[in-house]
Design a protein around this motif. Structure first.
Motif, PDB file in Angstrom:
ATOM      1  N   TRP A  17       0.831  -1.199   0.000  1.00 21.65           N
ATOM      2  CA  TRP A  17       0.000   0.000   0.000  1.00 21.65           C
ATOM      3  C   TRP A  17       0.866   1.250   0.000  1.00 21.65           C
ATOM      4  N   VAL A  18       0.335   2.340  -0.522  1.00 18.21           N
ATOM      5  CA  VAL A  18       0.992   3.641  -0.476  1.00 18.21           C
ATOM      6  C   VAL A  18       0.024   4.656   0.123  1.00 18.21           C
ATOM      7  N   ASP A  19       0.580   5.762   0.602  1.00 21.26           N
ATOM      8  CA  ASP A  19      -0.248   6.786   1.254  1.00 21.26           C
ATOM      9  C   ASP A  19      -1.370   7.287   0.356  1.00 21.26           C
ATOM     10  N   THR A  20      -1.127   7.337  -0.928  1.00 21.28           N
ATOM     11  CA  THR A  20      -2.158   7.843  -1.837  1.00 21.28           C
ATOM     12  C   THR A  20      -3.327   6.881  -2.008  1.00 21.28           C
ATOM     13  N   ASP A  21      -3.242   5.693  -1.426  1.00 22.58           N
ATOM     14  CA  ASP A  21      -4.348   4.725  -1.448  1.00 22.58           C
ATOM     15  C   ASP A  21      -5.377   5.004  -0.347  1.00 22.58           C
ATOM     16  N   GLU A  22      -5.104   5.974   0.505  1.00 25.98           N
ATOM     17  CA  GLU A  22      -5.954   6.231   1.671  1.00 25.98           C
ATOM     18  C   GLU A  22      -7.425   6.428   1.303  1.00 25.98           C
ATOM     19  N   ASP A  23      -7.716   7.256   0.308  1.00 22.19           N
ATOM     20  CA  ASP A  23      -9.118   7.510  -0.047  1.00 22.19           C
ATOM     21  C   ASP A  23      -9.810   6.235  -0.523  1.00 22.19           C
ATOM     22  N   ARG A  24      -9.108   5.422  -1.292  1.00 20.92           N
ATOM     23  CA  ARG A  24      -9.714   4.192  -1.790  1.00 20.92           C
ATOM     24  C   ARG A  24      -9.940   3.194  -0.655  1.00 20.92           C
ATOM     25  N   VAL A  25      -8.970   3.063   0.263  1.00 16.26           N
ATOM     26  CA  VAL A  25      -9.148   2.183   1.417  1.00 16.26           C
ATOM     27  C   VAL A  25     -10.379   2.617   2.197  1.00 16.26           C
ATOM     28  N   PHE A  26     -10.485   3.919   2.448  1.00 13.75           N
ATOM     29  CA  PHE A  26     -11.644   4.420   3.177  1.00 13.75           C
ATOM     30  C   PHE A  26     -12.931   4.116   2.416  1.00 13.75           C
ATOM     31  N   ASP A  27     -12.922   4.303   1.106  1.00 13.12           N
ATOM     32  CA  ASP A  27     -14.119   4.057   0.303  1.00 13.12           C
ATOM     33  C   ASP A  27     -14.519   2.577   0.311  1.00 13.12           C
ATOM     34  N   ILE A  28     -13.557   1.686   0.365  1.00  8.90           N
ATOM     35  CA  ILE A  28     -13.865   0.248   0.415  1.00  8.90           C
ATOM     36  C   ILE A  28     -14.453  -0.122   1.773  1.00  8.90           C
ATOM     37  N   TYR A  29     -13.745   0.231   2.839  1.00 13.19           N
ATOM     38  CA  TYR A  29     -14.085  -0.275   4.172  1.00 13.19           C
ATOM     39  C   TYR A  29     -15.129   0.563   4.907  1.00 13.19           C
ATOM     40  N   ARG A  30     -15.576   1.675   4.323  1.00 13.60           N
ATOM     41  CA  ARG A  30     -16.682   2.444   4.919  1.00 13.60           C
ATOM     42  C   ARG A  30     -18.027   1.843   4.526  1.00 13.60           C
ATOM     43  N   ARG A  31     -18.007   0.905   3.610  1.00 10.26           N
ATOM     44  CA  ARG A  31     -19.220   0.304   3.052  1.00 10.26           C
ATOM     45  C   ARG A  31     -19.636  -0.943   3.829  1.00 10.26           C
ATOM     46  N   TRP A  32     -20.876  -0.929   4.290  1.00 11.57           N
ATOM     47  CA  TRP A  32     -21.392  -2.084   5.021  1.00 11.57           C
ATOM     48  C   TRP A  32     -21.387  -3.336   4.160  1.00 11.57           C
ATOM     49  N   GLU A  33     -21.670  -3.208   2.865  1.00  7.33           N
ATOM     50  CA  GLU A  33     -21.714  -4.388   2.003  1.00  7.33           C
ATOM     51  C   GLU A  33     -20.349  -5.080   1.901  1.00  7.33           C
ATOM     52  N   VAL A  34     -19.260  -4.411   2.234  1.00  9.64           N
ATOM     53  CA  VAL A  34     -17.929  -5.020   2.298  1.00  9.64           C
ATOM     54  C   VAL A  34     -17.637  -5.448   3.736  1.00  9.64           C
ATOM     55  N   SER A  35     -17.753  -4.510   4.667  1.00 10.37           N
ATOM     56  CA  SER A  35     -17.318  -4.723   6.047  1.00 10.37           C
ATOM     57  C   SER A  35     -18.179  -5.718   6.818  1.00 10.37           C
ATOM     58  N   ARG A  36     -19.390  -5.947   6.381  1.00  7.81           N
ATOM     59  CA  ARG A  36     -20.274  -6.858   7.119  1.00  7.81           C
ATOM     60  C   ARG A  36     -19.732  -8.282   7.195  1.00  7.81           C
ATOM     61  N   TRP A  37     -18.806  -8.631   6.320  1.00  6.59           N
ATOM     62  CA  TRP A  37     -18.264  -9.982   6.287  1.00  6.59           C
ATOM     63  C   TRP A  37     -16.964 -10.121   7.085  1.00  6.59           C
ATOM     64  N   LEU A  38     -16.477  -9.045   7.685  1.00  8.87           N
ATOM     65  CA  LEU A  38     -15.125  -9.036   8.248  1.00  8.87           C
ATOM     66  C   LEU A  38     -15.134  -8.986   9.773  1.00  8.87           C
ATOM     67  N   GLY A  39     -14.375  -9.867  10.383  1.00  5.48           N
ATOM     68  CA  GLY A  39     -14.181  -9.835  11.826  1.00  5.48           C
ATOM     69  C   GLY A  39     -15.324 -10.445  12.611  1.00  5.48           C
ATOM     70  N   ALA A  40     -15.067 -10.647  13.901  1.00  6.70           N
ATOM     71  CA  ALA A  40     -16.071 -11.227  14.790  1.00  6.70           C
ATOM     72  C   ALA A  40     -17.238 -10.269  14.999  1.00  6.70           C
ATOM     73  N   GLU A  41     -16.932  -8.971  15.042  1.00  2.06           N
ATOM     74  CA  GLU A  41     -17.957  -7.942  15.198  1.00  2.06           C
ATOM     75  C   GLU A  41     -17.794  -6.935  14.065  1.00  2.06           C
ATOM     76  N   PRO A  42     -18.391  -7.211  12.913  1.00  4.23           N
ATOM     77  CA  PRO A  42     -18.194  -6.338  11.751  1.00  4.23           C
ATOM     78  C   PRO A  42     -18.580  -4.885  12.041  1.00  4.23           C
ATOM     79  N   ARG A  43     -17.786  -3.989  11.489  1.00  7.15           N
ATOM     80  CA  ARG A  43     -18.084  -2.555  11.584  1.00  7.15           C
ATOM     81  C   ARG A  43     -17.425  -1.845  10.414  1.00  7.15           C
TER      82      ARG A  43
END
Length: 176
Positions: A17-43
């Protein structure tokens, strides 16, 4: 400075990863349709500062040449489609002893779904792991995550049943 490229496929460059990926990382993981599958307590990720921190944490993990949490960049557009990971599974949450199991996983932006990119990236990660000397690789998927279950089948991973061994959640486990 250019990021370290871990491996390439026909359509993808998998890299640190590079620092300029920050906006895309945020855009991916701010979405419930992605994050709902991750971790014991998705958020969902709630701010861009969290993206900066997670990029730093992932790149720290990427120091070992075998394991990592990497950016999946489409070669034709330069767009980060998502994340692919090859990491040791955490200590079992079911009280059994760890056997050094390794996991392949993927998290993609919805605009990258349905084009085979997760399968292509995961296939490359599996190849990378086997080239590095791993003898087997697991995937663990929530039972109702039909898209990721389909990726496991396309990868010809063998289903080994439901387990609560990792991540404090009941998951479908696969092995290749």
């Amino acid at each position: 400075m250019d990021p370290k490229v871990v491996y390439e496929t026909d359509r993808l460059m998998v890299r640190d990863w590079v620092d300029t990926d920050e906006d895309r990382v945020f855009d991916i993981y701010r979405r419930w349709e992605v994050s709902r599958w991750l971790g014991a307590e998705p958020r969902v990720m709630t701010d861009r500062g969290a993206a900066t921190k997670v990029i730093a944490r992932w790149n720290e993990r990427n120091q070992d040449s075998t394991y990592g949490v990497w950016a999946v960049e489409e070669r034709s557009t330069g767009t980060v489609a998502g994340t692919v990971l090859l990491v040791p599974l955490p200590e079992p949450s079911d009280g059994t002893a760890s056997k050094g199991e390794v996991e392949v996983g993927w998290h993609f932006h919805p605009d990258s779904w349905g084009r085979g990119l997760a399968t292509e990236a995961a296939r490359g990660a599996i190849g990378h792991g086997f080239t590095a000397g791993l003898s087997q690789i697991h995937a663990v998927v929530r039972p109702d995550n039909a898209a990721s279950l389909a990726v496991c089948h396309r990868l010809t991973m063998r289903p080994i049943g439901r387990t609560s061994r990792w991540y404090g959640a009941e998951l479908e486990a696969f092995l290749i």
